[in-house]
Write a protein that holds these residues in place. Sequence first.
Motif, PDB file in Angstrom:
ATOM      1  N   GLU A  10      -5.570 -14.433   1.498  1.00  0.00           N
ATOM      2  CA  GLU A  10      -6.918 -14.021   1.113  1.00  0.00           C
ATOM      3  C   GLU A  10      -7.472 -12.972   2.071  1.00  0.00           C
ATOM      4  N   SER A  11      -7.205 -13.101   3.353  1.00  0.00           N
ATOM      5  CA  SER A  11      -7.680 -12.118   4.336  1.00  0.00           C
ATOM      6  C   SER A  11      -7.038 -10.752   4.125  1.00  0.00           C
ATOM      7  N   LEU A  12      -5.747 -10.743   3.816  1.00  0.00           N
ATOM      8  CA  LEU A  12      -5.080  -9.470   3.515  1.00  0.00           C
ATOM      9  C   LEU A  12      -5.703  -8.827   2.277  1.00  0.00           C
ATOM     10  N   ARG A  13      -5.954  -9.617   1.260  1.00  0.00           N
ATOM     11  CA  ARG A  13      -6.544  -9.079   0.027  1.00  0.00           C
ATOM     12  C   ARG A  13      -7.970  -8.581   0.248  1.00  0.00           C
ATOM     13  N   ARG A  14      -8.764  -9.351   1.003  1.00  0.00           N
ATOM     14  CA  ARG A  14     -10.140  -8.914   1.275  1.00  0.00           C
ATOM     15  C   ARG A  14     -10.152  -7.632   2.107  1.00  0.00           C
ATOM     16  N   THR A  15      -9.263  -7.560   3.090  1.00  0.00           N
ATOM     17  CA  THR A  15      -9.186  -6.356   3.916  1.00  0.00           C
ATOM     18  C   THR A  15      -8.804  -5.151   3.063  1.00  0.00           C
ATOM     19  N   ALA A  16      -7.786  -5.296   2.227  1.00  0.00           N
ATOM     20  CA  ALA A  16      -7.365  -4.199   1.347  1.00  0.00           C
ATOM     21  C   ALA A  16      -8.506  -3.788   0.419  1.00  0.00           C
ATOM     22  N   HIS A  17      -9.196  -4.763  -0.136  1.00  0.00           N
ATOM     23  CA  HIS A  17     -10.314  -4.475  -1.040  1.00  0.00           C
ATOM     24  C   HIS A  17     -11.421  -3.712  -0.308  1.00  0.00           C
ATOM     25  N   LYS A  18     -11.769  -4.155   0.881  1.00  0.00           N
ATOM     26  CA  LYS A  18     -12.831  -3.481   1.650  1.00  0.00           C
ATOM     27  C   LYS A  18     -12.423  -2.055   2.010  1.00  0.00           C
ATOM     28  N   LEU A  19     -11.170  -1.873   2.402  1.00  0.00           N
ATOM     29  CA  LEU A  19     -10.701  -0.520   2.720  1.00  0.00           C
ATOM     30  C   LEU A  19     -10.738   0.370   1.482  1.00  0.00           C
ATOM     31  N   LYS A  20     -10.307  -0.165   0.370  1.00  0.00           N
ATOM     32  CA  LYS A  20     -10.312   0.598  -0.878  1.00  0.00           C
ATOM     33  C   LYS A  20     -11.737   0.980  -1.276  1.00  0.00           C
ATOM     34  N   ALA A  21     -12.678   0.083  -0.974  1.00  0.00           N
ATOM     35  CA  ALA A  21     -14.088   0.320  -1.325  1.00  0.00           C
ATOM     36  C   ALA A  21     -14.798   1.225  -0.314  1.00  0.00           C
ATOM     37  N   LEU A 108       8.376  -2.135  -3.107  1.00  0.00           N
ATOM     38  CA  LEU A 108       7.762  -0.963  -3.740  1.00  0.00           C
ATOM     39  C   LEU A 108       8.830  -0.125  -4.423  1.00  0.00           C
ATOM     40  N   PRO A 109       8.444   0.609  -5.456  1.00  0.00           N
ATOM     41  CA  PRO A 109       9.400   1.557  -6.045  1.00  0.00           C
ATOM     42  C   PRO A 109       9.894   2.518  -4.959  1.00  0.00           C
ATOM     43  N   ILE A 110      11.130   2.942  -5.067  1.00  0.00           N
ATOM     44  CA  ILE A 110      11.745   3.781  -4.028  1.00  0.00           C
ATOM     45  C   ILE A 110      10.871   4.973  -3.662  1.00  0.00           C
ATOM     46  N   GLU A 111      10.298   5.611  -4.663  1.00  0.00           N
ATOM     47  CA  GLU A 111       9.500   6.815  -4.394  1.00  0.00           C
ATOM     48  C   GLU A 111       8.172   6.512  -3.698  1.00  0.00           C
ATOM     49  N   GLU A 112       7.805   5.250  -3.575  1.00  0.00           N
ATOM     50  CA  GLU A 112       6.542   4.870  -2.932  1.00  0.00           C
ATOM     51  C   GLU A 112       6.748   4.172  -1.588  1.00  0.00           C
ATOM     52  N   ARG A 113       7.943   4.160  -1.070  1.00  0.00           N
ATOM     53  CA  ARG A 113       8.241   3.416   0.159  1.00  0.00           C
ATOM     54  C   ARG A 113       7.957   4.184   1.437  1.00  0.00           C
ATOM     55  N   ASN A 118      -1.208   5.945   8.974  1.00  0.00           N
ATOM     56  CA  ASN A 118      -2.618   6.261   9.230  1.00  0.00           C
ATOM     57  C   ASN A 118      -3.348   6.795   7.989  1.00  0.00           C
ATOM     58  N   VAL A 119      -2.863   6.446   6.822  1.00  0.00           N
ATOM     59  CA  VAL A 119      -3.492   6.869   5.563  1.00  0.00           C
ATOM     60  C   VAL A 119      -4.052   5.630   4.867  1.00  0.00           C
ATOM     61  N   ARG A 120      -5.359   5.632   4.670  1.00  0.00           N
ATOM     62  CA  ARG A 120      -6.067   4.480   4.104  1.00  0.00           C
ATOM     63  C   ARG A 120      -5.398   3.929   2.846  1.00  0.00           C
ATOM     64  N   ASP A 121      -5.090   4.784   1.876  1.00  0.00           N
ATOM     65  CA  ASP A 121      -4.502   4.310   0.621  1.00  0.00           C
ATOM     66  C   ASP A 121      -3.150   3.641   0.845  1.00  0.00           C
ATOM     67  N   ASP A 122      -2.390   4.138   1.815  1.00  0.00           N
ATOM     68  CA  ASP A 122      -1.099   3.522   2.118  1.00  0.00           C
ATOM     69  C   ASP A 122      -1.293   2.147   2.765  1.00  0.00           C
ATOM     70  N   VAL A 123      -2.316   2.020   3.601  1.00  0.00           N
ATOM     71  CA  VAL A 123      -2.621   0.726   4.216  1.00  0.00           C
ATOM     72  C   VAL A 123      -3.014  -0.279   3.132  1.00  0.00           C
ATOM     73  N   VAL A 124      -3.839   0.154   2.191  1.00  0.00           N
ATOM     74  CA  VAL A 124      -4.257  -0.708   1.082  1.00  0.00           C
ATOM     75  C   VAL A 124      -3.034  -1.147   0.285  1.00  0.00           C
ATOM     76  N   ARG A 125      -2.159  -0.226  -0.020  1.00  0.00           N
ATOM     77  CA  ARG A 125      -0.948  -0.524  -0.797  1.00  0.00           C
ATOM     78  C   ARG A 125      -0.070  -1.541  -0.068  1.00  0.00           C
ATOM     79  N   TYR A 126       0.137  -1.319   1.226  1.00  0.00           N
ATOM     80  CA  TYR A 126       0.977  -2.194   2.042  1.00  0.00           C
ATOM     81  C   TYR A 126       0.387  -3.603   2.108  1.00  0.00           C
ATOM     82  N   MET A 127      -0.904  -3.706   2.417  1.00  0.00           N
ATOM     83  CA  MET A 127      -1.540  -5.023   2.539  1.00  0.00           C
ATOM     84  C   MET A 127      -1.539  -5.772   1.212  1.00  0.00           C
TER      85      MET A 127
END
Length: 153
Positions: A10-21, A108-113, A118-127
């Motif tokens: 839940e903490s990983l999901r909340r963190t990803a959600h907050k970063l995305k927002a 993740l799909p090969i092209e997204e690995r 240090n890129v917010r969207d990548d952090v969200v994807r990873y989390m």
Amino acid sequence: MARPTPELIESLRRTAHKLKAGSPYQWGHMGGCNCGNLAQELTKLTRDDIHRYAMQRYGDWNEQVEDYCSTSRLPIDLIISEMLTAGLTIEDLKHLERLDDQSVLNRLPIEERFLKHNVRDDVVRYMTEWADMLEEQLLKRIVLPLPLEAAYV
């Protein structure tokens, strides 16, 4: 690998959600980077408090976790202890800061690995992917008993 717990997932999901927002993200800030944002969620400390505590010792998150001492009573070590208690390992924290745990990336799909640490969207994807993986592991451990009548059929 992290111990899959509902709190950690839940903490990983909340963190990803907050970063995305749009929650503050700054990779060079100990309280606003990848580990810092998750630490905020797990400890309920502010990004500035986490940063201030981390600055009492040298280094980034990788160096901080390398020098972690469970008995030091330094504030940053207390933060790391709380994160470890939530199910993380020292290696998880190192991987999170660099977004480089192969077990997460391989999902993740090969092209997204090729995530940039240090890129917010990548952090969200990873989390998000990491939370999904931990949830799957947690669900595999749940064994529901058969109804009594099914046991005798």
